[in-house]
Design a protein around this motif. Structure first.
Motif, PDB file in Angstrom:
ATOM      1  N   PHE A  32       0.858  -1.185   0.000  1.00  0.00           N
ATOM      2  CA  PHE A  32       0.000   0.000   0.000  1.00  0.00           C
ATOM      3  C   PHE A  32       0.891   1.232   0.000  1.00  0.00           C
ATOM      4  O   PHE A  32       1.399   1.646   1.044  1.00  0.00           O
ATOM      5  N   PRO A  33       1.122   1.845  -1.161  1.00  0.00           N
ATOM      6  CA  PRO A  33       2.082   2.951  -1.271  1.00  0.00           C
ATOM      7  C   PRO A  33       1.646   4.195  -0.496  1.00  0.00           C
ATOM      8  O   PRO A  33       0.457   4.505  -0.398  1.00  0.00           O
ATOM      9  N   GLN A  34       2.638   4.898   0.026  1.00  0.00           N
ATOM     10  CA  GLN A  34       2.384   6.154   0.722  1.00  0.00           C
ATOM     11  C   GLN A  34       1.913   7.217  -0.264  1.00  0.00           C
ATOM     12  O   GLN A  34       2.336   7.261  -1.416  1.00  0.00           O
ATOM     13  N   GLY A  35       1.010   8.079   0.200  1.00  0.00           N
ATOM     14  CA  GLY A  35       0.543   9.183  -0.621  1.00  0.00           C
ATOM     15  C   GLY A  35      -0.411   8.770  -1.716  1.00  0.00           C
ATOM     16  O   GLY A  35      -0.764   9.573  -2.572  1.00  0.00           O
ATOM     17  N   LYS A  36      -0.853   7.517  -1.677  1.00  0.00           N
ATOM     18  CA  LYS A  36      -1.757   6.991  -2.705  1.00  0.00           C
ATOM     19  C   LYS A  36      -3.044   6.481  -2.060  1.00  0.00           C
ATOM     20  O   LYS A  36      -3.099   6.224  -0.858  1.00  0.00           O
ATOM     21  N   THR A  37      -4.062   6.314  -2.889  1.00  0.00           N
ATOM     22  CA  THR A  37      -5.332   5.748  -2.434  1.00  0.00           C
ATOM     23  C   THR A  37      -5.484   4.351  -3.006  1.00  0.00           C
ATOM     24  O   THR A  37      -5.517   4.172  -4.225  1.00  0.00           O
ATOM     25  N   GLU A 168      -0.419   8.419   9.232  1.00  0.00           N
ATOM     26  CA  GLU A 168       0.214   8.186   7.938  1.00  0.00           C
ATOM     27  C   GLU A 168      -0.803   7.583   6.966  1.00  0.00           C
ATOM     28  O   GLU A 168      -0.803   7.903   5.789  1.00  0.00           O
ATOM     29  N   TYR A 169      -1.657   6.694   7.476  1.00  0.00           N
ATOM     30  CA  TYR A 169      -2.665   6.044   6.643  1.00  0.00           C
ATOM     31  C   TYR A 169      -4.032   6.152   7.309  1.00  0.00           C
ATOM     32  O   TYR A 169      -4.164   5.909   8.510  1.00  0.00           O
ATOM     33  N   ILE A 170      -5.053   6.524   6.525  1.00  0.00           N
ATOM     34  CA  ILE A 170      -6.432   6.448   6.978  1.00  0.00           C
ATOM     35  C   ILE A 170      -7.049   5.189   6.368  1.00  0.00           C
ATOM     36  O   ILE A 170      -6.938   4.945   5.168  1.00  0.00           O
ATOM     37  N   LEU A 171      -7.682   4.387   7.210  1.00  0.00           N
ATOM     38  CA  LEU A 171      -8.344   3.165   6.781  1.00  0.00           C
ATOM     39  C   LEU A 171      -9.851   3.401   6.848  1.00  0.00           C
ATOM     40  O   LEU A 171     -10.370   3.828   7.886  1.00  0.00           O
ATOM     41  N   LEU A 172     -10.553   3.146   5.758  1.00  0.00           N
ATOM     42  CA  LEU A 172     -11.990   3.443   5.690  1.00  0.00           C
ATOM     43  C   LEU A 172     -12.766   2.198   5.299  1.00  0.00           C
ATOM     44  O   LEU A 172     -12.522   1.614   4.238  1.00  0.00           O
ATOM     45  N   ASP A 173     -13.702   1.818   6.165  1.00  0.00           N
ATOM     46  CA  ASP A 173     -14.497   0.616   5.929  1.00  0.00           C
ATOM     47  C   ASP A 173     -15.905   1.011   5.491  1.00  0.00           C
ATOM     48  O   ASP A 173     -16.743   1.354   6.317  1.00  0.00           O
ATOM     49  N   GLU A 174     -16.165   0.997   4.192  1.00  0.00           N
ATOM     50  CA  GLU A 174     -17.467   1.344   3.625  1.00  0.00           C
ATOM     51  C   GLU A 174     -18.018   2.620   4.271  1.00  0.00           C
ATOM     52  O   GLU A 174     -19.124   2.622   4.842  1.00  0.00           O
ATOM     53  N   LYS A 196      -6.290  13.850  -3.511  1.00  0.00           N
ATOM     54  CA  LYS A 196      -5.520  14.792  -4.328  1.00  0.00           C
ATOM     55  C   LYS A 196      -4.439  15.493  -3.509  1.00  0.00           C
ATOM     56  O   LYS A 196      -3.391  15.879  -4.044  1.00  0.00           O
ATOM     57  N   GLU A 197      -4.689  15.646  -2.210  1.00  0.00           N
ATOM     58  CA  GLU A 197      -3.709  16.280  -1.328  1.00  0.00           C
ATOM     59  C   GLU A 197      -2.597  15.321  -0.908  1.00  0.00           C
ATOM     60  O   GLU A 197      -1.655  15.715  -0.235  1.00  0.00           O
ATOM     61  N   GLY A 198      -2.730  14.048  -1.296  1.00  0.00           N
ATOM     62  CA  GLY A 198      -1.671  13.084  -1.003  1.00  0.00           C
ATOM     63  C   GLY A 198      -1.812  12.349   0.307  1.00  0.00           C
ATOM     64  O   GLY A 198      -0.851  11.724   0.774  1.00  0.00           O
ATOM     65  N   GLN A 199      -3.007  12.390   0.904  1.00  0.00           N
ATOM     66  CA  GLN A 199      -3.237  11.610   2.120  1.00  0.00           C
ATOM     67  C   GLN A 199      -3.283  10.128   1.764  1.00  0.00           C
ATOM     68  O   GLN A 199      -4.039   9.718   0.881  1.00  0.00           O
TER      69      GLN A 199
END
Length: 253
Positions: A32-37, A168-174, A196-199
């Motif tokens: 899971f790359p940094q700065g990517k979704t 560093e990472y936000i995890l979103l479940d549905e 787009k902001e690189g989160q």
């Protein structure tokens, strides 16, 4: 907290998890790359949520490894409280049903973790919280309680709460599954802006339009195994019969 700009990569290797006799994850490996979704998709019951929750140990895998910069976890061995905290300091989870504390004001919901877990000064935590609330147009509700807000507003607050600890990472479940279409659109636009902001984000969703618009990478999971792992353009132009069947079964709005 890691500095923005450092090249980080959250990696898992051969993650397995069973509940009783049912094998839910059957040796999943992914980066899971940094700065990517990264968007995790797949049919219901495929193991998507279990995989996501394994990334911050809300679910502890039976075996396999997780690497994040200098942190290495081997789930076949006991994980210490220190290692658990180190991982969770780098991630923040957003759930389907927002899970705000009903007895706390919106401001206190957002500042509780920064103040009591991350030891941020109260004044600084409150300033950061107000700035986040202003970004989502909800600062006027800082002193309100969750049951005074709509579901869509509460979900925006839950995302502010996740951002408040500067993960560093936000995890979103549905995160939009329990919302009406208008509220869903507001949340998705907010997440597209963060992308787009690189989160760095890892999101389980059935919303293929969001995946097409905001994802950098798609992980397609079925029966506890990875069926596709790659760029979104490659996923949506996939010649795989199974991927085509999956996409045809979902309406692209």
């Amino acid at each position: 907290m890691y500095e923005r700009g450092r090249e980080l990569m959250l990696k898992i290797n051969e993650i397995k998890k069973s509940f009783g006799k049912k094998a839910v994850l059957k040796g999943i490996s992914a980066k899971f790359p940094q700065g990517k979704t990264t968007v995790i998709v797949g049919p219901s019951g495929s193991g998507k949520t279990t995989l996501l929750r394994s990334l911050d140990m809300l679910v502890t895998p039976d075996s396999g490894t997780l690497d994040f910069d200098d942190l290495h976890l081997d789930f076949a061995k006991p994980i210490s409280n220190k290692e658990n905290k180190e991982l969770r300091d780098k991630t923040s989870m957003v759930f389907q049903n927002w899970n705000l504390f009903p007895n706390l004001t919106i401001l206190k919901n957002i500042t509780a973790s920064p103040i009591f877990v991350h030891h941020v000064a109260k004044e600084q935590a409150e300033t950061n919280a107000h700035n986040l609330l202003k970004e989502v147009g909800l600062d006027e509700y800082a002193d309100a309680y969750p049951d005074e807000l709509s579901g869509g507003q509460q979900q925006r607050i839950s995302i502010c709460r996740a951002l408040a600890v500067k993960p560093e990472y936000i995890l979103l479940d549905e995160p939009t599954s329990a919302l009406d279409p208008e509220s869903e659109m507001m949340i998705l636009k907010m997440l597209e802006r963060l992308a787009k902001e690189g989160q760095s984000m890892i999101m389980v969703t059935h919303n293929m339009q969001f995946a097409k618009d905001a994802a950098d990478k798609i992980l397609f999971v079925e029966n506890g195994e990875v069926e596709f792992d790659g760029a979104k353009d490659a996923f949506f132009s996939q010649s795989s019969i199974r991927v085509k069947e999956f996409l045809q079964g979902i309406s692209l709005k």
